[in-house]
Motif scaffolding. Structure first.
Motif, PDB file in Angstrom:
ATOM      1  N   GLU A 619     -15.008   1.745  -7.878  1.00  0.00           N
ATOM      2  CA  GLU A 619     -15.932   1.225  -8.882  1.00  0.00           C
ATOM      3  C   GLU A 619     -17.091   2.192  -9.135  1.00  0.00           C
ATOM      4  OE1 GLU A 619     -16.996  -2.633  -7.456  1.00  0.00           O
ATOM      5  OE2 GLU A 619     -15.090  -3.555  -8.079  1.00  0.00           O
ATOM      6  N   LEU A 620     -17.539   2.919  -8.088  1.00  0.00           N
ATOM      7  CA  LEU A 620     -18.588   3.916  -8.288  1.00  0.00           C
ATOM      8  C   LEU A 620     -18.125   5.058  -9.171  1.00  0.00           C
ATOM      9  CD1 LEU A 620     -20.133   4.010  -4.705  1.00  0.00           C
ATOM     10  CD2 LEU A 620     -21.324   3.368  -6.806  1.00  0.00           C
ATOM     11  N   ASN A 621     -16.817   5.282  -9.247  1.00  0.00           N
ATOM     12  CA  ASN A 621     -16.253   6.339 -10.096  1.00  0.00           C
ATOM     13  C   ASN A 621     -15.725   5.786 -11.419  1.00  0.00           C
ATOM     14  OD1 ASN A 621     -16.100   9.144  -8.649  1.00  0.00           O
ATOM     15  ND2 ASN A 621     -15.702   7.603  -7.053  1.00  0.00           N
ATOM     16  N   ASN A 622     -16.284   4.611 -11.851  1.00  0.00           N
ATOM     17  CA  ASN A 622     -15.959   4.015 -13.154  1.00  0.00           C
ATOM     18  C   ASN A 622     -14.498   3.616 -13.274  1.00  0.00           C
ATOM     19  OD1 ASN A 622     -18.642   4.362 -14.090  1.00  0.00           O
ATOM     20  ND2 ASN A 622     -18.200   6.502 -14.569  1.00  0.00           N
ATOM     21  N   GLY A 623     -13.883   3.265 -12.158  1.00  0.00           N
ATOM     22  CA  GLY A 623     -12.516   2.768 -12.189  1.00  0.00           C
ATOM     23  C   GLY A 623     -12.477   1.316 -11.741  1.00  0.00           C
ATOM     24  N   ARG A 624     -11.288   0.766 -11.625  1.00  0.00           N
ATOM     25  CA  ARG A 624     -11.147  -0.573 -11.076  1.00  0.00           C
ATOM     26  C   ARG A 624      -9.930  -0.623 -10.161  1.00  0.00           C
ATOM     27  NH1 ARG A 624      -7.905  -4.535 -13.627  1.00  0.00           N
ATOM     28  NH2 ARG A 624      -6.544  -3.715 -15.252  1.00  0.00           N
ATOM     29  N   ILE A 625      -9.926  -1.591  -9.263  1.00  0.00           N
ATOM     30  CA  ILE A 625      -8.860  -1.694  -8.270  1.00  0.00           C
ATOM     31  C   ILE A 625      -8.416  -3.150  -8.166  1.00  0.00           C
ATOM     32  CG2 ILE A 625     -10.520  -1.945  -6.360  1.00  0.00           C
ATOM     33  CD1 ILE A 625      -8.539  -0.366  -4.617  1.00  0.00           C
ATOM     34  N   TRP A 626      -7.112  -3.368  -8.026  1.00  0.00           N
ATOM     35  CA  TRP A 626      -6.568  -4.715  -7.890  1.00  0.00           C
ATOM     36  C   TRP A 626      -5.238  -4.637  -7.158  1.00  0.00           C
ATOM     37  CZ3 TRP A 626      -6.222  -1.649 -12.053  1.00  0.00           C
ATOM     38  CH2 TRP A 626      -4.979  -1.500 -12.685  1.00  0.00           C
ATOM     39  N   PHE A 627      -4.652  -5.796  -6.856  1.00  0.00           N
ATOM     40  CA  PHE A 627      -3.383  -5.786  -6.146  1.00  0.00           C
ATOM     41  C   PHE A 627      -2.554  -7.003  -6.529  1.00  0.00           C
ATOM     42  CE2 PHE A 627      -6.053  -8.446  -3.504  1.00  0.00           C
ATOM     43  CZ  PHE A 627      -5.210  -9.428  -3.003  1.00  0.00           C
ATOM     44  N   GLN A 628      -1.247  -6.903  -6.238  1.00  0.00           N
ATOM     45  CA  GLN A 628      -0.300  -8.002  -6.391  1.00  0.00           C
ATOM     46  C   GLN A 628       0.513  -8.082  -5.103  1.00  0.00           C
ATOM     47  OE1 GLN A 628       1.975  -6.970  -9.826  1.00  0.00           O
ATOM     48  NE2 GLN A 628       0.313  -7.376 -11.283  1.00  0.00           N
ATOM     49  N   SER A 629       0.692  -9.283  -4.579  1.00  0.00           N
ATOM     50  CA  SER A 629       1.388  -9.384  -3.292  1.00  0.00           C
ATOM     51  C   SER A 629       2.167 -10.693  -3.211  1.00  0.00           C
ATOM     52  CB  SER A 629       0.368  -9.309  -2.143  1.00  0.00           C
ATOM     53  OG  SER A 629       1.042  -9.387  -0.900  1.00  0.00           O
ATOM     54  N   ARG A 630       3.360 -10.588  -2.594  1.00  0.00           N
ATOM     55  CA  ARG A 630       4.165 -11.769  -2.275  1.00  0.00           C
ATOM     56  C   ARG A 630       4.566 -11.678  -0.814  1.00  0.00           C
ATOM     57  NH1 ARG A 630       9.109 -12.375  -6.130  1.00  0.00           N
ATOM     58  NH2 ARG A 630       9.456 -14.117  -4.708  1.00  0.00           N
ATOM     59  N   GLN A 631       4.293 -12.721  -0.082  1.00  0.00           N
ATOM     60  CA  GLN A 631       4.568 -12.694   1.354  1.00  0.00           C
ATOM     61  C   GLN A 631       6.072 -12.526   1.601  1.00  0.00           C
ATOM     62  OE1 GLN A 631       2.935 -16.014   3.425  1.00  0.00           O
ATOM     63  NE2 GLN A 631       3.238 -15.145   5.453  1.00  0.00           N
ATOM     64  N   GLY A 632       6.383 -11.548   2.466  1.00  0.00           N
ATOM     65  CA  GLY A 632       7.773 -11.259   2.800  1.00  0.00           C
ATOM     66  C   GLY A 632       8.466 -10.313   1.828  1.00  0.00           C
ATOM     67  N   VAL A 633       7.837 -10.028   0.652  1.00  0.00           N
ATOM     68  CA  VAL A 633       8.445  -9.150  -0.346  1.00  0.00           C
ATOM     69  C   VAL A 633       7.734  -7.804  -0.394  1.00  0.00           C
ATOM     70  CG1 VAL A 633       8.951  -8.852  -2.811  1.00  0.00           C
ATOM     71  CG2 VAL A 633       9.220 -11.096  -1.733  1.00  0.00           C
ATOM     72  N   GLY A 634       6.393  -7.813  -0.392  1.00  0.00           N
ATOM     73  CA  GLY A 634       5.660  -6.552  -0.415  1.00  0.00           C
ATOM     74  C   GLY A 634       4.390  -6.674  -1.221  1.00  0.00           C
ATOM     75  N   THR A 635       3.628  -5.582  -1.272  1.00  0.00           N
ATOM     76  CA  THR A 635       2.328  -5.535  -1.908  1.00  0.00           C
ATOM     77  C   THR A 635       2.220  -4.275  -2.748  1.00  0.00           C
ATOM     78  OG1 THR A 635       1.358  -6.719  -0.027  1.00  0.00           O
ATOM     79  CG2 THR A 635      -0.170  -5.598  -1.536  1.00  0.00           C
ATOM     80  N   SER A 636       1.586  -4.401  -3.928  1.00  0.00           N
ATOM     81  CA  SER A 636       1.322  -3.249  -4.785  1.00  0.00           C
ATOM     82  C   SER A 636      -0.174  -3.190  -5.061  1.00  0.00           C
ATOM     83  CB  SER A 636       2.084  -3.354  -6.100  1.00  0.00           C
ATOM     84  OG  SER A 636       3.469  -3.340  -5.885  1.00  0.00           O
ATOM     85  N   PHE A 637      -0.833  -2.096  -4.656  1.00  0.00           N
ATOM     86  CA  PHE A 637      -2.241  -1.857  -4.949  1.00  0.00           C
ATOM     87  C   PHE A 637      -2.344  -0.887  -6.121  1.00  0.00           C
ATOM     88  CE2 PHE A 637      -5.103  -3.893  -1.994  1.00  0.00           C
ATOM     89  CZ  PHE A 637      -4.265  -4.321  -0.983  1.00  0.00           C
ATOM     90  N   TYR A 638      -3.195  -1.204  -7.080  1.00  0.00           N
ATOM     91  CA  TYR A 638      -3.408  -0.357  -8.254  1.00  0.00           C
ATOM     92  C   TYR A 638      -4.878   0.045  -8.307  1.00  0.00           C
ATOM     93  CZ  TYR A 638       0.897  -2.665  -9.807  1.00  0.00           C
ATOM     94  OH  TYR A 638       2.170  -3.150  -9.901  1.00  0.00           O
ATOM     95  N   PHE A 639      -5.145   1.272  -8.755  1.00  0.00           N
ATOM     96  CA  PHE A 639      -6.518   1.659  -9.081  1.00  0.00           C
ATOM     97  C   PHE A 639      -6.490   2.701 -10.185  1.00  0.00           C
ATOM     98  CE2 PHE A 639      -5.391   4.817  -5.932  1.00  0.00           C
ATOM     99  CZ  PHE A 639      -6.020   5.976  -6.366  1.00  0.00           C
ATOM    100  N   THR A 640      -7.584   2.805 -10.913  1.00  0.00           N
ATOM    101  CA  THR A 640      -7.661   3.735 -12.042  1.00  0.00           C
ATOM    102  C   THR A 640      -8.776   4.743 -11.815  1.00  0.00           C
ATOM    103  OG1 THR A 640      -9.162   2.268 -13.260  1.00  0.00           O
ATOM    104  CG2 THR A 640      -6.801   2.013 -13.676  1.00  0.00           C
ATOM    105  N   ILE A 641      -8.568   5.949 -12.395  1.00  0.00           N
ATOM    106  CA  ILE A 641      -9.561   7.032 -12.362  1.00  0.00           C
ATOM    107  C   ILE A 641      -9.676   7.572 -13.781  1.00  0.00           C
ATOM    108  CG2 ILE A 641     -10.308   9.098 -11.146  1.00  0.00           C
ATOM    109  CD1 ILE A 641      -7.912   8.729  -9.292  1.00  0.00           C
ATOM    110  N   PRO A 642     -10.907   7.828 -14.267  1.00  0.00           N
ATOM    111  CA  PRO A 642     -11.041   8.402 -15.611  1.00  0.00           C
ATOM    112  C   PRO A 642     -10.431   9.789 -15.682  1.00  0.00           C
ATOM    113  CG  PRO A 642     -13.150   7.539 -14.806  1.00  0.00           C
ATOM    114  CD  PRO A 642     -12.216   7.544 -13.648  1.00  0.00           C
ATOM    115  N   LEU A 643      -9.760  10.093 -16.794  1.00  0.00           N
ATOM    116  CA  LEU A 643      -9.251  11.447 -17.027  1.00  0.00           C
ATOM    117  C   LEU A 643     -10.401  12.369 -17.425  1.00  0.00           C
ATOM    118  CD1 LEU A 643      -6.052  10.681 -19.129  1.00  0.00           C
ATOM    119  CD2 LEU A 643      -6.140  11.320 -16.731  1.00  0.00           C
ATOM    120  N   ALA A 644     -10.246  13.668 -17.139  1.00  0.00           N
ATOM    121  CA  ALA A 644     -11.212  14.650 -17.622  1.00  0.00           C
ATOM    122  C   ALA A 644     -11.136  14.710 -19.143  1.00  0.00           C
ATOM    123  CB  ALA A 644     -10.938  16.015 -17.002  1.00  0.00           C
TER     124      ALA A 644
END
Length: 665
Positions: A619-644
């Motif tokens: 968040e300090l680098n103007n991005g955002r972070i979130w996740f999706q998870s299902r117990q026993g199936v797995g987890t996906s973490f996402y985050f964004t970074i601004p392009l130059a």
């Protein structure tokens, strides 16, 4: 079927061999040699002359090229001239190619590419990517070669280097031809033809028209193939390139045999034999007898066809016997080299382990001394506070108002001290519970090993688990220190443009050892460079935390995959695991300040700071972070970074259908 397969391989190798420059040195070789003799100063100019001479004499005297390259590398190292060292390393690698040592050439070229990328020499990186693509084609691996050749083409287009662009286009077309994707091959070869016609590159046009002719032979369009092969011969003749002329006579003989022009084909094979008599090319000689056998068979002269085919078989066996001897010698040399490297590595690991033990002992002694000093200071402070309190009690009746005012001040200070105490309590909690346990286990194991109460072989059984515990402890300590710094000193963001893929690959390589030790399959799709604007150190921490967490909560045998895509001015990164997942009741705690932590699939510990810290950094680098998870199936973490600001979409290449063989250096 075996014979056809062998002939195709020999045919492919011959085409690749002919792509190299002419056997005679360029016309300016003598002038370069004269300039080198006149230039006595040991400076970068001499390095450039040595490297240019190496390229000029490449196909004339491999030993002389190696001598020039070694002198250039030695002088470049003393001058700290990185470009000179890299070009000298490339010349040494090409010498290995002339000896048939493709594996050794690949190792040396990859090393030079890493140095060029590290030094930011993008122009050299484009040339070296093209070299690696050529080696992979010679190793009959066109699919992998395409990746390097397309990267080379992308870089060369940035520098608008038309001759180099033409070579890369031709080589990509050769890959597709070898993959039997002929439409895609023609697409790239026609693009190469257009550039070479503008440059009047006679030799290059010879290669391109030769490939086009071979494609039309594969398609059964022999008249069209004959036209292109005749054009190829004319350009080779104009360029005075004997290897190309020798091969063009063979190709013309083949297509005329298919067109049933037997007399013409026989004359063309005679011309090919005449040229090859002076060149002594073993591959061309094999192809000559094979085509001669085909011609005799087409004319129903089966006795002569059998005689020529037997001659071809004898040459093939001799050639592959020589190649096999070379391969065995190279394999033995590589094995000995790797063996020495492994022995040196084991010695370094052992030495590092001893130094690490000594360092830990010193740290422990320092911590104990510091704790004793702190305890002494606290005792003195408590004593002074006690004396002061006694004094205050004696003056209590006369100074109630003053005490009331002081209580207000103390209350405000207590709020500040309470916040600091939370930081202190968290630090001591992690040190006393999460960090002390693996250190105590390691100390106990080392004690048993030192007193010879545990055999070394038995100790080796526990080293993987100890290493994993210490690695997790190191990551935990990094998170703790980053979090404590952010709580007590605040965070200053140092954002700048940087190449995300390079930083990601370094972190990825560091974590691969941990994933292999846990038997978790760690993969990624990042290949093309992506320029982003952020604090590189913070992004490293975020990558390390997310990938380490994914490995931590993924059972052995399953996988973790990292991917990314450019979207709306941001790079979106996804770290996906097939692990145990996060229970829905606990998902609200992941990014909270509750410091939620659970043990991994192999009881790895954590301090619960990694994900909140990652959230703060993103968040300090103007991005955002979130996740999706299902117990026993797995987890996906996402985050964004601004392009130059200057970063654009990656170049798209035509979707392929088929391709193949000859390439430019």
């Amino acid at each position: 079927m075996r014979v056809r397969r062998f002939l195709y391989l020999g045919y492919t190798c011959t085409l690749l061999f002919l792509v190299r420059p002419a056997f005679s040195a360029p016309a300016n070789a003598d002038s370069l040699l004269l300039a080198l003799k006149r230039h006595a100063l040991r400076d970068t100019t001499r390095v450039k002359l040595l490297n240019q001479l190496g390229r000029a004499y490449f196909n004339r005297d491999a030993d002389l090229v190696a001598a020039y390259a070694k002198e250039a590398m030695h002088l470049s190292d003393s001058l700290h001239y990185e470009e000179g060292s890299i070009r000298a390393a490339r010349n040494l690698a090409l010498v290995e190619n002339s000896k048939g040592n493709l594996d050794k050439q690949m190792d040396m070229t990859l090393g030079a590419l890493r140095l060029a990328e590290k030094a930011g020499l993008l122009h050299l990186a484009g040339i070296l990517n093209n070299d690696i693509g050529n080696i992979l084609i010679e190793q009959n691996n066109p699919a992998e070669a395409l990746r390097y050749l397309k990267k080379s083409l992308f870089i060369k287009k940035r520098f608008h280097e038309q001759p180099e662009i033409a070579k890369s286009l031709n080589n990509i077309g050769s890959c597709y031809m070898q993959l039997e994707q002929l439409d895609s091959a023609l697409c790239y070869l026609e693009a190469s033809e257009e550039v070479k016609l503008r440059l009047h590159d006679q030799q290059g046009l010879g290669f391109t028209y030769e490939n086009m002719g071979l494609i039309y032979i594969k398609r059964g369009m022999y008249q069209v193939a004959l036209k292109y092969l005749q054009q190829s011969q004319e350009h080779f003749r104009t360029a005075d390139y004997p290897p190309g002329l020798g091969k063009s006579w063979l190709n013309l003989a083949k297509v005329n045999t298919l067109l049933q022009h037997y007399v013409v084909a026989e004359q063309q094979l005679a011309e090919a034999a005449r040229i090859n008599a002076s060149m002594k090319n073993a591959r061309n000689e094999m192809i000559y007898y094979h085509y001669l056998a085909q011609l005799d068979s087409s004319r129903h002269n089966y006795i002569a066809a059998l005689e020529h085919y037997n001659h071809f078989t004898d040459l093939k066996e001799k050639y592959f016997a020589v190649e096999k001897a070379k391969f065995i010698a190279n394999t033995r040399e590589k094995y000995e080299s790797e063996k020495k490297q492994r022995e040196n590595q084991l010695l370094k690991i052992e030495q590092h382990a001893h130094l690490s033990t000594i360092h830990q002992q010193r740290i422990l002694m320092g911590v104990c001394a510091l704790l004793l000093a702190i305890l002494f200071v606290i005792t003195i402070m408590l004593y002074r506070m006690y004396k002061r309190q006694q004094e205050l009690y004696r003056q209590l009746n006369s100074k109630n108002e003053e005490v009331s005012s002081q209580n207000s001040i103390i209350t405000a200070q207590n709020v500040t001290l309470g916040n600091l105490n939370q930081v202190k309590d968290k630090i001591f909690s992690v040190i006393s519970h999460d960090l002390r346990s693996p250190l105590s286990i390691l100390e106990g194991m080392l004690f048993l090993l030192r007193d010879k109460k545990m055999p070394t072989a038995q100790f080796q059984v526990f080293t993987d688990e100890l290493w994993r515990d210490m690695k997790n402890t190191a990551y935990m300590m990094d998170n703790l220190l980053n979090w404590a710094s952010s709580q007590m000193k605040g965070i200053r963001v140092k954002a700048d443009d940087f190449e995300f893929t390079a930083i990601f690959k370094r972190e990825f390589e560091l974590l691969q050892a941990l994933s292999r030790q846990k038997e978790v399959h760690l993969t990624h799709q990042f290949q093309q460079p992506v320029l982003v604007y952020a604090d590189a150190d913070m992004i490293k921490v975020v990558l390390r935390n997310l990938i380490n967490n994914a490995i931590k909560f993924t059972p052995a045998g399953r996988g973790v995959h990292i991917s990314g895509q450019v979207r709306n001015g941001f790079l979106e990164v996804c770290v996906q695991d097939h692990g145990i997942g996060i229970p829905e009741r606990d998902q609200h705690k992941v990014f909270s300040n509750i410091y939620y932590s659970t043990p991994g699939t192999q009881h790895e510990k954590g301090c619960g700071l990694g994900l909140p810290l990652s959230r703060d950094f993103v968040e300090l680098n103007n991005g955002r972070i979130w996740f999706q998870s299902r117990q026993g199936v797995g987890t996906s973490f996402y985050f964004t970074i601004p392009l130059a600001e200057e970063e654009g979409e990656p170049q798209e290449y035509p979707r392929v259908i088929q391709a193949g063989v000859t390439m430019d250096n």
